[in-house]
Design a protein around this motif. Sequence first.
Motif, short mmCIF file in Angstrom:
data_model
loop_
_atom_site.label_atom_id
_atom_site.label_comp_id
_atom_site.label_asym_id
_atom_site.label_seq_id
_atom_site.Cartn_x
_atom_site.Cartn_y
_atom_site.Cartn_z
N GLN A 103 8.06 -0.42 -8.79
CA GLN A 103 9.38 0.34 -9.45
C GLN A 103 9.19 1.60 -9.92
O GLN A 103 8.06 1.83 -10.78
CB GLN A 103 9.63 -0.82 -10.37
CG GLN A 103 11.04 -0.48 -11.13
CD GLN A 103 12.26 -1.12 -10.08
OE1 GLN A 103 12.25 -1.82 -9.25
NE2 GLN A 103 13.26 -0.26 -10.31
N THR A 104 10.04 2.59 -9.73
CA THR A 104 10.08 4.00 -10.03
C THR A 104 8.83 4.81 -9.56
O THR A 104 8.35 5.58 -10.56
CB THR A 104 10.25 4.10 -11.72
OG1 THR A 104 9.00 3.64 -12.33
CG2 THR A 104 11.29 3.30 -12.13
N THR A 105 7.99 4.20 -8.69
CA THR A 105 6.73 5.14 -8.48
C THR A 105 7.38 6.24 -7.53
O THR A 105 8.34 6.03 -6.85
CB THR A 105 5.62 4.16 -7.70
OG1 THR A 105 6.06 3.49 -6.74
CG2 THR A 105 4.88 3.54 -8.75
N VAL A 106 6.53 6.98 -7.02
CA VAL A 106 6.93 8.19 -5.93
C VAL A 106 7.40 7.63 -4.54
O VAL A 106 6.41 6.89 -4.13
CB VAL A 106 5.88 9.30 -5.85
CG1 VAL A 106 6.31 10.22 -4.81
CG2 VAL A 106 5.49 9.95 -7.03
N TRP A 142 3.99 4.69 5.85
CA TRP A 142 4.65 3.26 6.09
C TRP A 142 5.34 2.99 4.91
O TRP A 142 6.07 1.93 4.67
CB TRP A 142 3.46 2.56 6.05
CG TRP A 142 2.56 2.68 7.46
CD1 TRP A 142 2.79 2.41 8.66
CD2 TRP A 142 1.31 3.30 7.30
NE1 TRP A 142 1.77 2.96 9.42
CE2 TRP A 142 0.97 3.60 8.89
CE3 TRP A 142 0.72 4.09 6.36
CZ2 TRP A 142 -0.44 4.08 9.14
CZ3 TRP A 142 -0.63 4.95 6.66
CH2 TRP A 142 -0.95 4.64 8.00
N GLY A 143 5.11 3.58 3.73
CA GLY A 143 5.70 3.13 2.33
C GLY A 143 5.14 1.76 2.10
O GLY A 143 5.67 1.07 1.39
N LEU A 144 3.74 1.94 2.26
CA LEU A 144 3.01 0.38 2.10
C LEU A 144 2.99 0.19 0.75
O LEU A 144 3.12 -0.98 0.15
CB LEU A 144 1.84 0.43 2.76
CG LEU A 144 0.77 -1.01 2.64
CD1 LEU A 144 1.44 -1.94 3.32
CD2 LEU A 144 -0.77 -0.55 2.92
N PHE A 145 2.37 1.05 -0.12
CA PHE A 145 2.53 1.06 -1.66
C PHE A 145 3.71 1.17 -2.35
O PHE A 145 4.32 2.39 -2.21
CB PHE A 145 1.24 1.97 -2.21
CG PHE A 145 -0.15 1.53 -1.59
CD1 PHE A 145 -0.87 0.42 -1.65
CD2 PHE A 145 -0.87 2.62 -0.78
CE1 PHE A 145 -1.93 -0.10 -1.37
CE2 PHE A 145 -2.06 2.24 -0.16
CZ PHE A 145 -2.63 1.17 -0.47
N TRP A 146 4.46 0.18 -2.83
CA TRP A 146 5.59 0.43 -3.49
C TRP A 146 5.66 -0.31 -4.79
O TRP A 146 5.07 -1.48 -4.96
CB TRP A 146 6.84 -0.40 -2.75
CG TRP A 146 8.02 -0.01 -3.39
CD1 TRP A 146 8.93 1.03 -2.58
CD2 TRP A 146 8.87 -0.75 -4.19
NE1 TRP A 146 10.03 0.95 -3.49
CE2 TRP A 146 10.17 -0.18 -4.27
CE3 TRP A 146 8.48 -2.01 -4.87
CZ2 TRP A 146 11.08 -0.71 -5.26
CZ3 TRP A 146 9.37 -2.54 -5.75
CH2 TRP A 146 10.70 -1.82 -6.09
N TRP A 170 13.23 1.93 -1.22
CA TRP A 170 13.37 1.05 -0.76
C TRP A 170 13.77 0.16 -2.19
O TRP A 170 13.94 0.81 -3.26
CB TRP A 170 12.01 0.12 -0.77
CG TRP A 170 11.04 0.42 0.37
CD1 TRP A 170 10.39 1.74 0.56
CD2 TRP A 170 10.72 -0.20 1.54
NE1 TRP A 170 9.88 1.91 1.86
CE2 TRP A 170 10.11 0.63 2.43
CE3 TRP A 170 11.30 -1.37 1.98
CZ2 TRP A 170 9.67 0.26 3.76
CZ3 TRP A 170 10.82 -1.65 3.42
CH2 TRP A 170 9.82 -0.92 4.20
N ARG A 171 14.42 -1.15 -2.09
CA ARG A 171 14.74 -1.85 -3.37
C ARG A 171 14.57 -3.26 -3.34
O ARG A 171 14.83 -3.77 -2.00
CB ARG A 171 16.51 -1.58 -3.22
CG ARG A 171 17.22 -1.76 -4.68
CD ARG A 171 18.68 -1.34 -4.29
NE ARG A 171 19.15 -2.11 -3.54
CZ ARG A 171 19.75 -3.35 -3.96
NH1 ARG A 171 19.79 -3.65 -5.14
NH2 ARG A 171 20.48 -4.06 -3.13
N LYS A 200 13.45 -3.16 8.54
CA LYS A 200 14.67 -3.04 7.51
C LYS A 200 13.97 -3.48 6.16
O LYS A 200 14.26 -3.14 5.37
CB LYS A 200 15.71 -3.78 8.22
CG LYS A 200 16.96 -3.78 7.30
CD LYS A 200 17.85 -2.80 7.33
CE LYS A 200 19.06 -2.68 6.19
NZ LYS A 200 18.46 -2.30 4.91
N CYS A 201 13.26 -4.66 6.34
CA CYS A 201 12.76 -5.35 5.10
C CYS A 201 11.50 -5.67 5.53
O CYS A 201 10.70 -5.80 6.61
CB CYS A 201 13.45 -6.53 4.76
SG CYS A 201 15.26 -6.41 4.60
#
Length: 648
Positions: A621-624, A615-619, A629-630, A61-62
């Motif tokens: 703000q406002t990237t693809v 995995w959404g590892l690289f996150w 996530w937030r 979740k986080c």
Amino acid sequence: MMHAALLFSLLGLAAAGSPKPAKQTKVLFPYEKTVLTPSSIRSFPSLSFGDVSKPVHSKPKCRTFPGTSDWPSVTEWSKFGNFLNGSLLRPEPAQAACYPGPLQNQTRCQWLVTQAGQTHFWLDEPLTTLTEWPQGSTCVLSANATGECERGGWPEYVVNVTSVRDVQAAVNFARNKNLRVVIKNTGHDFGGRSMGAGSLSIWVHNLKTFEYLPSFTMGKYTGPAAHVGAGIESFELFNHMFKSNISLVGPGWGTVGAVGGWVSVAGHGTLTSKYGLGADQVLSINVVTADGQFLTVDPFNHDDLWFALRGGGGSTWGVITSVVVKAYPPINTVTVPLNFGNIGFPSNSTDGTYPLPIRVATGQPPPNTNFMNNKPDQFWEGVKISYHYCLKVQELGGYCFSYIFPLGNNSFAFTSNQIIPNITASEAIAALQPLYTQLNALSIPVSLPSSGQILPTLYAGNGQRTGSSNPANTRYRSRLFPRKNLVDPALWNKTFAAIRSGVEEGGLVFHGWGYAPTCKKAGYPGCENSAVHPAWRETVLPAALMEVIPARWTAAQAKVNDEHTYKYTDVFKQLTSGAGSYMNEGDPAEKNWQDSFFGVNYKKLLKIKGKRDPWGLFWAQTTVGSEEWRVATADGYPAGQNGRLCRV
Ligand SMILES: Cc1cc2nc3c(=O)[nH]c(=O)nc-3n(C[C@H](O)[C@H](O)[C@H](O)COP(=O)(O)OP(=O)(O)OC[C@H]3O[C@@H](n4cnc5c(N)ncnc54)[C@H](O)[C@@H]3O)c2cc1C
Ligand SMILES: *[C@@H]1O[C@H](CO)[C@@H](O)[C@H](O)[C@H]1NC(C)=O
Ligand SMILES: *[C@@H]1O[C@H](CO)[C@@H](O)[C@H](O)[C@H]1NC(C)=O
Ligand SMILES: *[C@@H]1O[C@H](CO)[C@@H](O)[C@H](O)[C@H]1NC(C)=O
Ligand SMILES: *[C@@H]1O[C@H](CO)[C@@H](O)[C@H](O)[C@H]1NC(C)=O
Ligand SMILES: *[C@@H]1O[C@H](CO)[C@@H](O)[C@H](O)[C@H]1NC(C)=O
Ligand SMILES: *[C@@H]1O[C@H](CO)[C@@H](O)[C@H](O)[C@H]1NC(C)=O
Ligand SMILES: *[C@@H]1O[C@H](CO)[C@@H](O)[C@H](O)[C@H]1NC(C)=O
Ligand SMILES: *[C@@H]1O[C@H](CO)[C@@H](O)[C@H](O)[C@H]1NC(C)=O
Ligand SMILES: *[C@@H]1O[C@H](CO)[C@@H](O)[C@H](O)[C@H]1NC(C)=O
């Protein structure tokens, strides 16, 4: 992976008699030859590689966070630190010297407040980013600091990268341990994209290697090139150009990284109206992807990443360790300054007496000349003519780097440098004469410099670039105004009226970059299979409304301020439908950012993101893919990074 021959046939290039496609030219620095091997991690399974086809057992979740039960133990961190052999840092904020506590040191605090910004200190500091507010303002640098210094949005640990092995270990450890990852190079990002609370930061700043490649072949390109390490800053790049007797397209500002966020989004600089954007120069990219693999990406290998890494944003596809870019012959530039305003400045205000936005935005005040008392109509007409005239400057391969400043009391100043490569001073003067004639007809007291005053200067290592930068809090809202907005007379009137009202009524600074990086200028590989926002190819006035915001304010104040600014940027959007915004100098709280920053490329990029980083590892703000996530910010500040990263 697409086979080279197949790619060539898709491009229609495999006709009989055409030259055979070049084989991959892999260029590696010594630090890219030290890699993570399966045997080296046998005794440390936390560093295992990922498998994109079997990405996740359970979708957390986080991301884990300090103090939670799944945060790695002290033993695990120390094992990781030992593996990295000195590269793992746990830095304390430098600003803590100003706060009550064990690190307080008045001498050091005074130096940080008054001197550090004139040195390279903040660039070499592992935590600091030059835009502070996304950190949460929990440890603002101040000689009068009160309360406690808290880490806020700064990372928990930093890997001071010395090799690809360090990067791979960091990526694998973070992915396997569900840590939030950030990538930091120079920390110039205006939107908090190189920081994050509770994160492991992969800091590429010290990868400073450079190599000139006199003859390099990649696909349709054969010619000089340069291999540039991920940590090289613009002023260093210019010094290398000087030594190698070449020109490269580099960032305009001396301390922006030449390889990280700049090249990944678009990247503009002095030669952009002649040779295109930073992303257009790239011939090959070395990168560690989310699964931990080290890849060389080029027109013949990893087609999807070749597209995404050139324009699809930093901190999204992997950690770039170096790029190979096109090189050009050495070149001179001529700069013709143009300054006028409708007030008189105090006669001796050569420094701090200028209003804050001028000092912060330009680093120096405009020259104290050419101010016309209280003639606002002539002033605005002159500014309008000057922006339009930049189309001529662009035809010569140049650009117009400009600001319109509101000075209070209904007074304004305009300053613009017309910078043209490969031209003589007398040719530049002749080219600009019609503009000055029109301005003089409006009683604007400007005169062209003499040819002796604007001698051509060598673009490379011209001595004006420095290695210092000070943290600040500038907020940009940018728009890539298309050519049609200037050449259609009725539309130009509306467009300029909107620009004027943003400054006159809104009290914001208007900053125009004035480049025209068409596909023709970009050459090869340029626009081919590139994720750069197509609006860049149509623009003749990439520009922004900007303001300096306080380092400390409440989320409620921020909201009021946003509403005020939207009044003007919404009009820009209405007048430029289908155009976009430059993420690197755009707002991290931009509405419909997917469309503004990526345009028609967004859908394709999102697919690639899902495939390459499930995995959404690289996150950031406002990237693809970032909409999944937030950051739950502690203070509710929109787009802040002081909080835990959780799935929406
Ligand atoms: C004072 C100032 C002047 C500027 N001048 C210009 C200019 O002249 N021209 C221009 O185009 N822009 C300019 N910019 C904007 C600049 O392009 C952006 O701030 C850009 O993001 C800086 O990239 P960086 O790598 O140096 O900074 P960072 O803040 O370190 O990184 C920016 C983003 O890229 C990611 N990133 C960094 N390195 C890598 C890597 N190796 N691999 C993958 N992702 C990475 C980070 O995670 C982050 O999301 C300026 C900004 C400032 C503050
Ligand atoms: C670890 O660092 C030390 C000192 O910098 C160096 O001598 C040694 O070779 C390094 N070991 C490895 C395995 O990289
Ligand atoms: C305080 O900072 C100064 C300047 O950086 C340094 O010389 C001094 O040793 C510091 N004092 C302490 C007690 O750390
Ligand atoms: C900080 O203190 C100095 C003197 O110690 C004072 O001149 C200055 O105005 C103060 N600044 C703030 C923001 O309070
Ligand atoms: C990071 O590593 C480099 C060597 O690559 C070293 O010179 C530098 O001092 C280190 N920085 C910090 C903050 O430890
Ligand atoms: C630099 O390159 C230019 C053209 O490419 C050449 O004319 C000149 O002689 C070179 N200068 C030096 C010092 O090598
Ligand atoms: C310049 O301005 C300062 C105050 O900002 C003043 O003290 C000084 O006398 C001025 N100098 C001249 C030459 O006007
Ligand atoms: C604005 O104008 C008034 C009246 O002329 C003057 O007193 C004041 O100092 C001016 N303010 C600024 C910021 O120049
Ligand atoms: C510069 O201009 C000259 C003359 O117009 C031209 O021959 C030369 O190719 C140009 N050089 C570059 C690098 O564009
Ligand atoms: C545009 O504005 C100018 C004044 O700046 C005016 O002379 C002209 O008629 C206007 N053109 C159109 C098409 O509205």
